[in-house]
Write an enzyme that holds these catalytic residues in place. Structure first.
Site, PDB file in Angstrom:
ATOM      1  N   LYS A  52     -43.180  37.148 -22.074  1.00  0.00           N
ATOM      2  CA  LYS A  52     -43.224  35.682 -22.173  1.00  0.00           C
ATOM      3  C   LYS A  52     -41.872  35.083 -21.781  1.00  0.00           C
ATOM      4  CE  LYS A  52     -46.923  35.852 -25.557  1.00  0.00           C
ATOM      5  NZ  LYS A  52     -47.329  35.904 -26.962  1.00  0.00           N
ATOM      6  N   GLN A  96     -44.824  35.231 -32.899  1.00  0.00           N
ATOM      7  CA  GLN A  96     -45.639  36.360 -32.434  1.00  0.00           C
ATOM      8  C   GLN A  96     -46.349  37.026 -33.624  1.00  0.00           C
ATOM      9  OE1 GLN A  96     -46.033  37.251 -29.091  1.00  0.00           O
ATOM     10  NE2 GLN A  96     -47.576  38.687 -29.828  1.00  0.00           N
ATOM     11  N   ASP A 119     -49.368  27.816 -28.918  1.00  0.00           N
ATOM     12  CA  ASP A 119     -50.347  28.910 -29.048  1.00  0.00           C
ATOM     13  C   ASP A 119     -51.728  28.358 -29.423  1.00  0.00           C
ATOM     14  OD1 ASP A 119     -49.699  31.473 -28.377  1.00  0.00           O
ATOM     15  OD2 ASP A 119     -48.776  31.985 -30.297  1.00  0.00           O
TER      16      ASP A 119
END
Ligand code: NAD
Length: 291
Positions: A52, A96, A119
């Site tokens: 990412k 994450q 997200d």
């Protein structure tokens, strides 16, 4: 049969994002900025976060990586999220997952400002998606919808079967595919579904997202169906250098010849995920979701 090339589509989407970033900068605008919070040293999470950060560089974003050890407390993590929420330079951030067991993922996700939740996991963004309002859509469902749109796959009035009802893939897929403008008739299947074979055999579009290698076989798919394979299962292999290979939820050799369109594993849905996260960050930097 048309093979849906997720790798190429992801590269195209990232090139489009990079072009827009150049334009923003040339007009004196702010560089989009994405942060990632990584807890511990899980191999998978390290790889995803590194990819990412690298992708941010590629498209001209600023990126920040914040690391904590496994023994970080929930309170410390919540404090960090509070700081990221109020950082005016930051357009979006992700935490994450998975997190260590002593930390509630639910609490952490709920603490993220929905305006920065690129997200798309925060209940506000999920709720807005369900209501058909502008929302950050989570990366995998967003990526699949983008593949469907970019390959001009007809959806209106089509029978769509989604296998798997997780919050990150199956359930959002079922909602997005039934939305106005996409207009599929959706059947959401799960581990308690009866007659799955017969249900799949009627489907024009199948989204396989259950996480069981090669589950969907040729006899479950009708001629001309569109098959999107989300599953990723790592199995041992003596034919690869690494000793591992990835299998999807679809028995590709049997199913592909019957399909009008199909995604491979690897190289289908997977590569779209990072591009989708970047796209959400770009949307956030332009205030496109929460105007
Ligand atoms: P999950 O384990 O959270 O959910 C699996 C779902 O499948 C559940 O709803 C369950 O009811 C259903 N299911 C299980 N067995 C079934 C059966 N026999 N018949 C019908 N339904 C059944 O999984 P997830 O997080 O949604 O992930 C699914 C798969 O997709 C995994 O292989 C995962 O690795 C993969 N995945 C890939 C990407 C990507 O970018 N390509 C992203 C997320 C997940």
């Amino acid at each position: 049969m048309i093979l849906i090339d997720g790798k190429k589509t992801s590269e195209i989407l990232q090139a489009e994002i990079a072009e827009e970033v150049l334009l923003i900068k040339s007009r004196g605008g702010k560089t989009p900025h994405l942060a990632a919070v990584l807890v511990g040293h899980d191999g998978g999470s390290e790889t995803y976060v590194a990819a990412k950060v690298k992708a941010c560089d590629r498209v001209g974003f600023k990126s920040t990586l914040i690391r904590f050890e496994d023994n970080v407390t929930e309170e410390e993590l919540l404090n960090c999220i509070g700081q990221l929420n109020s950082d005016a330079d930051l357009d979006g951030f992700i935490v994450q997952l998975p997190l260590p067991k002593h930390i509630s993922e639910e609490k952490i996700v709920a603490a993220i400002n929905p305006h920065k939740d690129v997200d798309g996991f925060h209940p506000v963004n999920v709720g807005r998606m369900v209501a058909g309002l502008p929302a950050f859509i989570s990366a995998t469902p967003f990526g699949i919808m983008e593949l469907i749109k970019r390959y001009n796959i007809a959806t209106s009035g089509k029978n769509c079967v989604v296998i798997g009802r997780s919050n990150i893939v199956g359930r959002p897929m079922s909602i997005l595919l039934s939305q106005k403008g996409i207009d599929c008739t959706v059947t959401l299947c799960h581990s308690r579904t009866k007659n799955l074979k017969a249900i799949c055999a009627e489907a024009d579009i199948i989204i396989a997202a259950l996480g069981m290698a090669e589950f969907l076989t040729g006899e479950m798919v009708k001629e001309g169906a569109v098959v999107i394979d989300v599953g990723i299962t790592r199995v041992k292999s003596d034919k690869t250098k690494s000793g591992w290979k990835l299998l999807g939820d679809v028995k590709f050799d049997e199913v592909a010849p019957k399909c009008s369109y199909i995604t491979p594993v690897p190289g289908g849905v997977g590569p779209m995920t990072i591009a989708s996260l970047l796209y959400n960050t770009l949307l956030s930097s332009k205030n496109e979701i929460y105007k």
